[in-house]
Design a protein around this motif. Structure first.
Motif, PDB file in Angstrom:
ATOM      1  N   LEU A   2       0.860  -1.176   0.000  1.00  0.00           N
ATOM      2  CA  LEU A   2       0.000   0.000   0.000  1.00  0.00           C
ATOM      3  C   LEU A   2       0.898   1.228   0.000  1.00  0.00           C
ATOM      4  N   GLU A   3       0.750   2.089  -1.009  1.00  0.00           N
ATOM      5  CA  GLU A   3       1.618   3.262  -1.085  1.00  0.00           C
ATOM      6  C   GLU A   3       0.791   4.506  -1.339  1.00  0.00           C
ATOM      7  N   SER A   4       1.324   5.644  -0.880  1.00  0.00           N
ATOM      8  CA  SER A   4       0.597   6.886  -1.069  1.00  0.00           C
ATOM      9  C   SER A   4       1.469   8.078  -0.688  1.00  0.00           C
ATOM     10  N   THR A   5       1.157   9.211  -1.281  1.00  0.00           N
ATOM     11  CA  THR A   5       1.555  10.467  -0.687  1.00  0.00           C
ATOM     12  C   THR A   5       0.549  10.751   0.424  1.00  0.00           C
ATOM     13  N   ALA A   6       0.893  11.628   1.333  1.00  0.00           N
ATOM     14  CA  ALA A   6       0.002  11.906   2.460  1.00  0.00           C
ATOM     15  C   ALA A   6      -1.179  12.764   2.019  1.00  0.00           C
ATOM     16  N   ASN A   7      -2.268  12.618   2.729  1.00  0.00           N
ATOM     17  CA  ASN A   7      -3.468  13.418   2.470  1.00  0.00           C
ATOM     18  C   ASN A   7      -4.107  13.799   3.803  1.00  0.00           C
ATOM     19  N   GLY A   8      -3.312  14.411   4.665  1.00  0.00           N
ATOM     20  CA  GLY A   8      -3.821  14.777   5.980  1.00  0.00           C
ATOM     21  C   GLY A   8      -3.815  13.582   6.923  1.00  0.00           C
ATOM     22  N   ILE A   9      -4.510  13.743   8.033  1.00  0.00           N
ATOM     23  CA  ILE A   9      -4.532  12.697   9.053  1.00  0.00           C
ATOM     24  C   ILE A   9      -5.956  12.227   9.295  1.00  0.00           C
ATOM     25  N   GLY A  10      -6.077  11.054   9.917  1.00  0.00           N
ATOM     26  CA  GLY A  10      -7.375  10.510  10.266  1.00  0.00           C
ATOM     27  C   GLY A  10      -7.964   9.592   9.222  1.00  0.00           C
ATOM     28  N   ASN A  11      -7.416   9.587   7.984  1.00  0.00           N
ATOM     29  CA  ASN A  11      -7.943   8.702   6.948  1.00  0.00           C
ATOM     30  C   ASN A  11      -7.365   7.297   7.113  1.00  0.00           C
ATOM     31  N   TYR A  12      -7.835   6.379   6.281  1.00  0.00           N
ATOM     32  CA  TYR A  12      -7.448   4.968   6.404  1.00  0.00           C
ATOM     33  C   TYR A  12      -5.936   4.787   6.320  1.00  0.00           C
ATOM     34  N   PHE A  13      -5.297   5.449   5.336  1.00  0.00           N
ATOM     35  CA  PHE A  13      -3.859   5.274   5.174  1.00  0.00           C
ATOM     36  C   PHE A  13      -3.103   5.776   6.399  1.00  0.00           C
ATOM     37  N   HIS A  14      -3.499   6.933   6.913  1.00  0.00           N
ATOM     38  CA  HIS A  14      -2.828   7.475   8.087  1.00  0.00           C
ATOM     39  C   HIS A  14      -3.030   6.568   9.295  1.00  0.00           C
ATOM     40  N   GLN A  15      -4.228   6.040   9.468  1.00  0.00           N
ATOM     41  CA  GLN A  15      -4.489   5.124  10.582  1.00  0.00           C
ATOM     42  C   GLN A  15      -3.602   3.887  10.484  1.00  0.00           C
ATOM     43  N   GLN A  16      -3.497   3.326   9.268  1.00  0.00           N
ATOM     44  CA  GLN A  16      -2.660   2.141   9.078  1.00  0.00           C
ATOM     45  C   GLN A  16      -1.185   2.476   9.295  1.00  0.00           C
ATOM     46  N   TRP A  17      -0.772   3.675   8.873  1.00  0.00           N
ATOM     47  CA  TRP A  17       0.621   4.083   9.075  1.00  0.00           C
ATOM     48  C   TRP A  17       0.942   4.173  10.565  1.00  0.00           C
ATOM     49  N   GLN A  18       0.053   4.787  11.338  1.00  0.00           N
ATOM     50  CA  GLN A  18       0.288   4.914  12.778  1.00  0.00           C
ATOM     51  C   GLN A  18       0.407   3.540  13.431  1.00  0.00           C
ATOM     52  N   ALA A  19      -0.474   2.618  13.050  1.00  0.00           N
ATOM     53  CA  ALA A  19      -0.437   1.278  13.634  1.00  0.00           C
ATOM     54  C   ALA A  19       0.866   0.565  13.272  1.00  0.00           C
ATOM     55  N   ALA A  20       1.291   0.693  12.006  1.00  0.00           N
ATOM     56  CA  ALA A  20       2.535   0.048  11.580  1.00  0.00           C
ATOM     57  C   ALA A  20       3.740   0.669  12.270  1.00  0.00           C
ATOM     58  N   GLU A  21       3.751   1.981  12.363  1.00  0.00           N
ATOM     59  CA  GLU A  21       4.858   2.705  12.984  1.00  0.00           C
ATOM     60  C   GLU A  21       5.010   2.313  14.449  1.00  0.00           C
ATOM     61  N   ALA A  22       3.871   2.090  15.114  1.00  0.00           N
ATOM     62  CA  ALA A  22       3.898   1.726  16.538  1.00  0.00           C
ATOM     63  C   ALA A  22       4.088   0.236  16.764  1.00  0.00           C
ATOM     64  N   GLY A  23       4.154  -0.551  15.689  1.00  0.00           N
ATOM     65  CA  GLY A  23       4.312  -1.995  15.837  1.00  0.00           C
ATOM     66  C   GLY A  23       3.036  -2.718  16.196  1.00  0.00           C
ATOM     67  N   ASP A  24       1.879  -2.096  15.919  1.00  0.00           N
ATOM     68  CA  ASP A  24       0.595  -2.687  16.282  1.00  0.00           C
ATOM     69  C   ASP A  24      -0.071  -3.425  15.127  1.00  0.00           C
ATOM     70  N   SER A  25       0.629  -3.626  14.031  1.00  0.00           N
ATOM     71  CA  SER A  25       0.081  -4.395  12.919  1.00  0.00           C
ATOM     72  C   SER A  25       1.204  -5.179  12.265  1.00  0.00           C
ATOM     73  N   GLU A  26       0.848  -6.030  11.318  1.00  0.00           N
ATOM     74  CA  GLU A  26       1.865  -6.818  10.622  1.00  0.00           C
ATOM     75  C   GLU A  26       2.527  -6.036   9.496  1.00  0.00           C
ATOM     76  N   TYR A  27       2.071  -4.816   9.253  1.00  0.00           N
ATOM     77  CA  TYR A  27       2.630  -4.003   8.178  1.00  0.00           C
ATOM     78  C   TYR A  27       3.927  -3.323   8.603  1.00  0.00           C
ATOM     79  N   LEU A  28       4.816  -3.183   7.625  1.00  0.00           N
ATOM     80  CA  LEU A  28       6.076  -2.470   7.810  1.00  0.00           C
ATOM     81  C   LEU A  28       5.936  -1.084   7.196  1.00  0.00           C
ATOM     82  N   ALA A  29       6.244  -0.047   7.969  1.00  0.00           N
ATOM     83  CA  ALA A  29       6.164   1.328   7.480  1.00  0.00           C
ATOM     84  C   ALA A  29       7.491   1.712   6.817  1.00  0.00           C
TER      85      ALA A  29
END
Length: 507
Positions: A191-218
């Motif tokens: 999943l790739e993107s430029t940013a589009n503010g905060i609170g959207n699906y991509f930002h939520q997934q990024w926060q979870a990955a960054e914090a180690g709360d998902s299987e995704y790598l940021a």
């Protein structure tokens, strides 16, 4: 085939970096059809993906990047390579708009058209959005995110979500097409993107990955890695104070700074803040990319980047900040600081009061800190009580974030006072400081906004208000702020710069 031909085919099948420049053709930004040579950003993405696949057997990554850095080109090339060498697999590419869908499919068709005959798969019935490799029983298909049901009802081994932050029905796609990907070895989701503010699906997934709360790598890609993002420097060129700082912190040269000036001017049309727009479109850090207009963050990314890069010897008394999880909603963060050096950040999730108390007691016994400051909100009061029962009351400092500040005329509460002290510590260019090289800490420290009340007292944005904006709780940032619970004595003597030899003692 001869043994030589078999060896050639085997390496082309197994090594994408070897395969890409020999078998894939791309249309460059100048319009020429050229061999696909991976640029620095693509090499970084590839290395991260291959390491994750080596460790887990599958790929689950989020890529945050600036404009035209080649993430989609890499992913389309990778998936064409995979599908054209494997039997019974499907790749699906989902974009945010029809024009992008057509462009990415054109890219895939170009890969196929120019693929060497030795390894080019046989093509069956194909159309404007799908390539079918009949003998392999494999396929490659694209779709547009405007349709909520796109991609449902199929099984997909390789999924590319392009510009995910701009998907109009992201949550529906997460429940639909994303569920068509088996949780199995050799499957890949990019999943790739430029940013589009905060609170959207991509930002939520990024926060979870960054914090180690998902299987995704940021994976973050800064704009200045692109060799073409440069402009000739005019006569009389001189740095502004901001450019001087950027050159020092990020190593930008004059041609890169001139490119930045050019783009800021270009983006400043119709009253838009060109500097803010540049940070979102051409970010230097993930925190810059996810900026939001309408509020000022207390701590700016440049100071944090400099502290992440700096190395110094930790001296003086050891202070430890502990921000316990609030009833299991957040994570418990613990960090150490000796004067100019903060180090050894650790996080714990889903731990009880007694477990957190036990972890801190073990640290006290092993590291012998001069002070352990603990937020007493949520479960923190129980942690403090237990540590005092264990005989550590002389070094425990219970901190009420909402309590009175030491300087109540300047600060609304204790939390604001500590964060301002931390900001001044980070921003003092005469005495550089060191913090852990952590994306989580970086995001947390740069998260909260600030404002002033009617009495001109400083107010720091609450965790609850940050959640309303779509940001996670800044647990690691609060832990570091807690090391400023009491005034930090400034040392007059200079400290020799060196790498911390022992992450526990700082010596």
């Amino acid at each position: 085939m001869t043994p030589r031909e078999l060896e050639i085919r085997r390496r082309l099948r197994d090594d994408f970096e070897h395969y890409a420049p020999r078998c894939l053709k791309i249309r460059s930004k100048s319009g020429k059809v050229e061999s696909f040579q991976l640029n620095k950003a693509q090499q970084h993405i590839h290395a991260c993906i291959e390491e994750q696949k080596r460790q887990t057997g599958k790929v689950r990554v989020l890529i945050l990047k600036g404009r035209q850095q080649g993430a989609s080109t890499y992913t389309e090339g990778r998936f064409y390579w995979l599908v054209s060498h494997r039997k019974g697999v499907r790749a699906f590419i989902l974009t945010h708009e029809a024009e992008s869908t057509a462009a990415l499919f054109e890219m895939a068709e170009r890969y196929h058209e120019h693929c060497p005959l030795l390894i080019k798969p046989s093509t069956g019935a194909s159309n404007a959005k799908e390539l079918v490799f009949d003998r392999l029983d494999s396929g490659y298909k694209v779709g547009t995110a405007g349709n909520k049901s796109v991609g449902r009802g199929t099984t997909i081994q390789y999924f590319h979500g392009s510009e995910v932050a701009f998907w109009p029905h992201a949550s529906e796609h997460a429940k639909g097409v994303m569920q068509a990907i088996p949780d199995a070895p050799d499957t890949e989701v990019i999943l790739e993107s430029t940013a589009n503010g905060i609170g959207n699906y991509f930002h939520q997934q990024w926060q979870a990955a960054e914090a180690g709360d998902s299987e995704y790598l940021a994976i973050f890609v800064p704009w200045y890695w692109q060799p073409e993002y440069r402009k000739p420097v005019p006569e009389g060129f001189s740095h502004t104070s901001e450019e001087e700082r950027l050159a020092r912190v990020y190593g930008l040269d004059d041609e890169q700074l001139q490119f930045r000036r050019f783009k800021i001017a270009e983006l400043s049309a119709d009253g838009i803040d060109g500097t803010s727009a540049f940070k979102q479109e051409y970010p230097m850090t993930a925190q810059e990319a996810f900026q939001v207009s309408g509020g000022d963050t207390l701590i700016q990314p440049d100071a944090v980047v400099a502290a992440r890069k700096y190395k110094c010897l930790g001296t003086g008394p050891l202070k430890i900040g502990v921000d316990p999880a609030r009833f299991g909603d957040d994570g418990t963060a613990i960090i150490r600081r000796r004067n100019r050096a903060a180090y050894s950040l650790e996080t714990h999730r889903k731990r009880s009061t007694m477990e957190i108390a036990g972890i801190v007691a073990s640290i006290i016994k092993r590291e012998k800190p001069a002070q352990v400051a603990i937020d007493v909100g949520g479960i923190g009061a129980g942690v403090v009580d237990r540590l005092e029962e264990l005989g550590h009351g002389d070094i425990i400092k219970a901190v009420n974030f909402g309590g009175a500040a030491g300087d109540p005329e300047r600060f609304r509460n204790k939390r604001a006072e500590m964060w301002w002290e931390m900001r001044d510590w980070l921003a003092d260019e005469t005495m550089p400081v060191m913090i852990p090289d952590s994306d989580v800490l970086h995001a947390d420290v740069c998260g909260p906004r600030y404002r002033y009340d009617s009495n001109q007292r400083r107010i720091l944005e609450s965790k609850e208000d940050m959640r309303k904006r779509g940001l996670r709780s800044p647990d690691a940032g609060d832990a570091l702020a807690l090391t400023f619970a009491e005034p930090v004595r400034r040392r007059d003597d200079a400290v020799l710069d060196a790498v911390v030899a022992d992450p526990v003692t700082g010596y």
